[in-house]
Design a protein around this motif. Structure first.
Motif, PDB file in Angstrom:
ATOM      1  N   LEU A   2       0.844  -1.183   0.000  1.00 40.33           N
ATOM      2  CA  LEU A   2       0.000   0.000   0.000  1.00 40.33           C
ATOM      3  C   LEU A   2       0.884   1.239   0.000  1.00 40.33           C
ATOM      4  O   LEU A   2       1.700   1.411   0.898  1.00 40.33           O
ATOM      5  CB  LEU A   2      -0.898   0.014   1.234  1.00 40.33           C
ATOM      6  CG  LEU A   2      -1.708  -1.258   1.482  1.00 40.33           C
ATOM      7  CD1 LEU A   2      -2.529  -1.107   2.753  1.00 40.33           C
ATOM      8  CD2 LEU A   2      -2.611  -1.570   0.311  1.00 40.33           C
ATOM      9  N   GLN A   3       0.719   2.091  -0.987  1.00 40.86           N
ATOM     10  CA  GLN A   3       1.539   3.286  -1.006  1.00 40.86           C
ATOM     11  C   GLN A   3       0.887   4.406  -1.800  1.00 40.86           C
ATOM     12  O   GLN A   3       0.018   4.183  -2.640  1.00 40.86           O
ATOM     13  CB  GLN A   3       2.923   3.000  -1.575  1.00 40.86           C
ATOM     14  CG  GLN A   3       2.964   2.506  -3.004  1.00 40.86           C
ATOM     15  CD  GLN A   3       4.399   2.303  -3.484  1.00 40.86           C
ATOM     16  OE1 GLN A   3       5.375   2.646  -2.830  1.00 40.86           O
ATOM     17  NE2 GLN A   3       4.533   1.734  -4.677  1.00 40.86           N
ATOM     18  N   THR A  28      -7.713   1.419  -2.914  1.00 44.10           N
ATOM     19  CA  THR A  28      -8.506   2.396  -3.643  1.00 44.10           C
ATOM     20  C   THR A  28      -8.749   3.612  -2.771  1.00 44.10           C
ATOM     21  O   THR A  28      -8.958   3.518  -1.565  1.00 44.10           O
ATOM     22  CB  THR A  28      -9.848   1.787  -4.081  1.00 44.10           C
ATOM     23  OG1 THR A  28     -10.630   2.802  -4.717  1.00 44.10           O
ATOM     24  CG2 THR A  28     -10.629   1.245  -2.896  1.00 44.10           C
ATOM     25  N   LEU A  29      -8.706   4.787  -3.413  1.00 40.88           N
ATOM     26  CA  LEU A  29      -8.871   6.031  -2.668  1.00 40.88           C
ATOM     27  C   LEU A  29     -10.322   6.387  -2.390  1.00 40.88           C
ATOM     28  O   LEU A  29     -10.601   7.366  -1.707  1.00 40.88           O
ATOM     29  CB  LEU A  29      -8.215   7.179  -3.438  1.00 40.88           C
ATOM     30  CG  LEU A  29      -6.682   7.194  -3.487  1.00 40.88           C
ATOM     31  CD1 LEU A  29      -6.201   8.401  -4.274  1.00 40.88           C
ATOM     32  CD2 LEU A  29      -6.098   7.179  -2.092  1.00 40.88           C
ATOM     33  N   ASP A  30     -11.260   5.595  -2.916  1.00 40.34           N
ATOM     34  CA  ASP A  30     -12.681   5.936  -2.810  1.00 40.34           C
ATOM     35  C   ASP A  30     -13.128   6.252  -1.393  1.00 40.34           C
ATOM     36  O   ASP A  30     -13.981   7.114  -1.189  1.00 40.34           O
ATOM     37  CB  ASP A  30     -13.536   4.761  -3.308  1.00 40.34           C
ATOM     38  CG  ASP A  30     -13.388   4.530  -4.789  1.00 40.34           C
ATOM     39  OD1 ASP A  30     -14.313   3.955  -5.389  1.00 40.34           O
ATOM     40  OD2 ASP A  30     -12.363   4.929  -5.349  1.00 40.34           O
ATOM     41  N   ASP A  73      -9.815  12.255  -9.006  1.00 44.76           N
ATOM     42  CA  ASP A  73     -10.351  11.417 -10.072  1.00 44.76           C
ATOM     43  C   ASP A  73     -10.250   9.982  -9.567  1.00 44.76           C
ATOM     44  O   ASP A  73      -9.197   9.334  -9.702  1.00 44.76           O
ATOM     45  CB  ASP A  73      -9.552  11.616 -11.366  1.00 44.76           C
ATOM     46  CG  ASP A  73     -10.141  10.854 -12.538  1.00 44.76           C
ATOM     47  OD1 ASP A  73     -10.945   9.932 -12.315  1.00 44.76           O
ATOM     48  OD2 ASP A  73      -9.788  11.166 -13.674  1.00 44.76           O
ATOM     49  N   ASP A  74     -11.317   9.508  -8.984  1.00 49.62           N
ATOM     50  CA  ASP A  74     -11.278   8.175  -8.373  1.00 49.62           C
ATOM     51  C   ASP A  74     -11.131   7.074  -9.417  1.00 49.62           C
ATOM     52  O   ASP A  74     -10.619   5.995  -9.105  1.00 49.62           O
ATOM     53  CB  ASP A  74     -12.531   7.950  -7.527  1.00 49.62           C
ATOM     54  CG  ASP A  74     -12.501   8.764  -6.236  1.00 49.62           C
ATOM     55  OD1 ASP A  74     -13.570   8.990  -5.642  1.00 49.62           O
ATOM     56  OD2 ASP A  74     -11.396   9.196  -5.839  1.00 49.62           O
ATOM     57  N   ALA A  75     -11.539   7.333 -10.640  1.00 52.53           N
ATOM     58  CA  ALA A  75     -11.357   6.337 -11.696  1.00 52.53           C
ATOM     59  C   ALA A  75      -9.870   6.100 -11.952  1.00 52.53           C
ATOM     60  O   ALA A  75      -9.471   5.003 -12.359  1.00 52.53           O
ATOM     61  CB  ALA A  75     -12.052   6.791 -12.973  1.00 52.53           C
ATOM     62  N   LYS A  76      -9.070   7.145 -11.723  1.00 53.33           N
ATOM     63  CA  LYS A  76      -7.620   7.033 -11.904  1.00 53.33           C
ATOM     64  C   LYS A  76      -6.901   6.835 -10.576  1.00 53.33           C
ATOM     65  O   LYS A  76      -5.667   6.799 -10.543  1.00 53.33           O
ATOM     66  CB  LYS A  76      -7.078   8.278 -12.605  1.00 53.33           C
ATOM     67  CG  LYS A  76      -7.592   8.447 -14.020  1.00 53.33           C
ATOM     68  CD  LYS A  76      -6.972   9.664 -14.691  1.00 53.33           C
ATOM     69  CE  LYS A  76      -7.467   9.797 -16.126  1.00 53.33           C
ATOM     70  NZ  LYS A  76      -6.882  10.975 -16.809  1.00 53.33           N
ATOM     71  N   ASN A  77      -7.698   6.766  -9.486  1.00 54.60           N
ATOM     72  CA  ASN A  77      -7.111   6.578  -8.153  1.00 54.60           C
ATOM     73  C   ASN A  77      -6.077   7.654  -7.850  1.00 54.60           C
ATOM     74  O   ASN A  77      -5.029   7.393  -7.242  1.00 54.60           O
ATOM     75  CB  ASN A  77      -6.469   5.189  -8.039  1.00 54.60           C
ATOM     76  CG  ASN A  77      -6.745   4.517  -6.707  1.00 54.60           C
ATOM     77  OD1 ASN A  77      -7.724   4.832  -6.018  1.00 54.60           O
ATOM     78  ND2 ASN A  77      -5.889   3.598  -6.337  1.00 54.60           N
ATOM     79  N   THR A  78      -6.416   8.877  -8.239  1.00 58.34           N
ATOM     80  CA  THR A  78      -5.463   9.979  -8.169  1.00 58.34           C
ATOM     81  C   THR A  78      -6.132  11.251  -7.653  1.00 58.34           C
ATOM     82  O   THR A  78      -7.287  11.517  -7.971  1.00 58.34           O
ATOM     83  CB  THR A  78      -4.855  10.241  -9.555  1.00 58.34           C
ATOM     84  OG1 THR A  78      -4.148   9.066  -9.994  1.00 58.34           O
ATOM     85  CG2 THR A  78      -3.885  11.412  -9.529  1.00 58.34           C
TER      86      THR A  78
END
Length: 125
Positions: A2-3, A28-30, A73-78
């Motif tokens: 995890l990073q 995931t950042l969600d 942008d959660d789709a990009k996890n960013t």
């Protein structure tokens, strides 16, 4: 593993712009609020901006209001930090951090579960 990995730091002239990115791997950042912090040489680390896990709430330090914009942008996890009208006093190592939950904080660093390694931003002519 995890990073969080920051990128986008660079040398830029005063008045210029940079966009920092914070990308998660291994999770995931969600479900996480994300904060951006910075530490200048000889100074304590300070909160710059943060965004709730749903992206519906943001906070900014007074020193960057109107110049910096945080987004995700959660789709990009960013998560991004758009920095405009940069000043020499913005020079620092910028870190992103993830806090499991909805709300974000600029002061309670102990709330954050994961931290990136940092990216250097230097504003100089």
């Amino acid at each position: 593993q995890l990073q969080l990995v920051e990128s986008g730091g660079n040398l830029v002239q005063p008045g210029g712009s940079l966009r920092l990115s914070c990308t998660a791997s291994g999770f995931t950042l969600d479900y996480y609020a994300i904060g951006w912090f910075r530490q200048a040489p000889g100074k304590e680390r300070e909160g710059v901006s943060c965004i709730s896990n749903r992206g519906d709430s943001t906070n900014y330090a007074d020193s960057v209001k109107g110049r910096f914009t945080i987004s995700r942008d959660d789709a990009k996890n960013t998560v991004y930090l758009q920095m405009n009208s940069l000043k020499p006093e913005d020079t620092a190592v910028y870190y992103c951090a993830a806090d499991y939950g909805w709300q974000c904080t600029l002061v309670a660093e102990y709330e954050y579960d994961y931290w990136g390694q940092g990216t250097q931003v230097t504003v100089s002519s």
